[in-house]
Design an enzyme around this catalytic site. Structure first.
Site, mmCIF file in Angstrom:
data_model
loop_
_atom_site.group_PDB
_atom_site.id
_atom_site.type_symbol
_atom_site.label_atom_id
_atom_site.label_comp_id
_atom_site.label_asym_id
_atom_site.label_seq_id
_atom_site.Cartn_x
_atom_site.Cartn_y
_atom_site.Cartn_z
ATOM 1 N N GLN A 139 30.158 8.586 7.767
ATOM 2 C CA GLN A 139 30.433 7.834 6.697
ATOM 3 C C GLN A 139 29.957 6.334 6.840
ATOM 4 O OE1 GLN A 139 34.858 6.983 6.068
ATOM 5 N NE2 GLN A 139 34.731 6.893 4.054
ATOM 6 N N SER A 142 32.440 1.309 5.998
ATOM 7 C CA SER A 142 32.787 -0.005 6.622
ATOM 8 C C SER A 142 31.786 -0.709 7.161
ATOM 9 C CB SER A 142 33.711 0.251 7.935
ATOM 10 O OG SER A 142 34.963 0.852 7.194
ATOM 11 N N SER A 174 32.146 6.892 12.590
ATOM 12 C CA SER A 174 32.428 8.312 13.409
ATOM 13 C C SER A 174 31.536 9.238 13.557
ATOM 14 C CB SER A 174 33.832 8.889 13.022
ATOM 15 O OG SER A 174 34.886 7.902 13.214
ATOM 16 N N GLU A 259 39.784 11.967 1.447
ATOM 17 C CA GLU A 259 39.777 11.734 2.955
ATOM 18 C C GLU A 259 41.415 11.512 3.357
ATOM 19 O OE1 GLU A 259 38.605 8.295 6.220
ATOM 20 O OE2 GLU A 259 38.174 7.824 3.981
#
Length: 414
Positions: A139, A142, A174, A259
């Site tokens: 993902q 961020s 991650s 999520e």
């Protein structure tokens, strides 16, 4: 059936669902893998080694082939074409304490978002390998200056004909070290904070050395499941844009909703608030029986017993919350239950870990691999890892703000 699995059952199965449940139980009993000779991580966010990846990826592939993953996706995209079957597969996998699925971002975020916003070409290209675990996802949301304030994303995508040139810096990514693909939020306009964002599907593995650099971030646990990803003029074809230009914020909200556990499409290890049995209050009580306080079993200490009972009440509350979320007639607002569950579930996990450290006392300072550590040091590891979950998908503070503003209708605080 464990208490959590029973609570998740929610309502009576239809005859077809009951038949599928029985099939799941038989198949899992016959196929659940033996524990490997190496340590498995506590969640998909801590997968570090190739042997961990291969073991978990093989398990997801096997479950998908058996019809336990993607149950409610359309058949043409690699799913089972059912309705309400995924929750049953989830319950039975949880009851059997089966290994989680490694493709947490693919199953819990990328897959549902592509299904809702992707072109037909995107759906046919990406969904099947997401469900099977053949292609792993990360993902790209961020950034160093855009965490909870996601709309502050500064990674830029500049249009060049039928292509986009992307430059920026993503962090806390991650599985990026194993991922083939990334869901990527980038700024395509500076005229509007929210409407200036566009959502892309970006290659990672095939672009390494061609503008993509993945660097591991070592956590206080010593694990390296997180990464930072540097994007230097990475070229993406316009066909990898998801939805319209400037609709990135809307698409990202779909991703975040899933999520946070709002989707029946989500599978174990990819969202929700169910508590793994090995970190339940029952497991905490067993720890208290094996540890001592002032020369007596910790379970006999009045403070510990009171703390266990308070946690047990919260655990039961979470089970009932999950039961309610499974009954459509009781879902009064699409955001309330997933956001509430995310806050309550992650904070509960953290408080269970904190209680374990108090019970273990000085021995809580002993870590994984120390022969003198209670339960092989998994409790201090669990407690440290729990902070990632109270931050991921929006911090608890952000979730409470959203609940107040969007569900209760309270005025914005700023």
């Amino acid at each position: 059936m464990s208490g959590t699995a029973e609570a998740l059952k929610g309502s009576k199965d239809t005859p077809a669902q009951a038949e599928f449940r029985e099939y799941c139980r038989r198949w899992i009993a016959d196929n659940i893998p033996v524990a490997p000779p190496f340590r498995l991580p506590q969640s998909p966010l801590e997968v570090m080694t190739v042997e961990q990846r291969d073991y978990l990826q093989a398990w997801q592939k096997k479950c998908h082939a058996a019809g336990l993953v993607g149950c409610d996706y359309p058949r043409e995209y690699g799913g089972g074409g059912h309705d309400g079957f995924q929750r049953i597969a989830n319950q039975e996998l949880g009851r059997a304490q089966a290994p989680f699925f490694i493709n947490v971002v693919g199953l819990g975020m990328a897959g549902p978002t592509i299904l809702h916003h992707g072109s037909e070409e995107n759906k046919r290209r990406f969904l099947r390998p997401i469900l099977s675990g053949e292609e792993l996802w990360c993902q790209g949301f961020s950034e160093p200056g855009a965490g909870s304030d996601l709309a502050n994303v500064q990674t830029r995508a500049v249009r060049r004909g039928d292509e986009w040139v992307v430059t920026g810096h993503k962090v806390w990514t991650s599985l990026a070290h194993f991922a083939q693909w990334m869901i990527l939020l980038a700024r395509t306009s500076s005229t509007s904070k929210h409407k200036g964002l566009t959502y892309f599907l970006a290659p990672v593995e095939s672009a390494l050395g061609n503008g993509v650099t993945v660097r591991p971030l070592i956590k206080m646990t010593g694990e390296t499941g997180f990464n930072e990803v540097l994007l230097d003029e990475v070229v993406l074809p316009d066909s990898l844009r998801l939805d319209e230009e400037g609709m990135g914020w809307t698409v990202a909200m779909t991703t975040l909703l899933h999520e946070r556990g709002a989707s029946p499409l989500v599978t174990p290890g990819a969202g929700g608030t169910a508590m793994p049995t090995e970190y339940s209050v029952q497991a905490l009580a067993e720890l208290a029986r094996s540890c001592t306080i002032d020369g007596r079993p910790a379970i006999e200490d009045a403070r510990i017993r009171d703390r266990l009972m308070r946690l047990l009440l919260r655990e039961e509350g979470l089970k009932q919350h999950l039961r309610r979320a499974a009954v459509p007639a009781l879902v009064d607002h699409p955001l309330r239950l997933p956001m509430q569950g995310k806050v309550l579930g992650t904070e509960f996990v953290q408080d269970v870990g904190a209680a374990a450290l108090e019970i273990a006392g000085a021995r809580a300072s002993l870590y994984v691999g120390d022969p003198h550590s209670p339960d092989d040091g998994r409790w201090p590891l669990q407690y440290m890892n729990s902070y990632g979950f109270t931050i991921a998908a929006g911090t608890s503070e952000i979730q409470r703000d959203l609940l107040g503003e969007r569900v209760l209708g309270l005025p914005k605080t700023r």
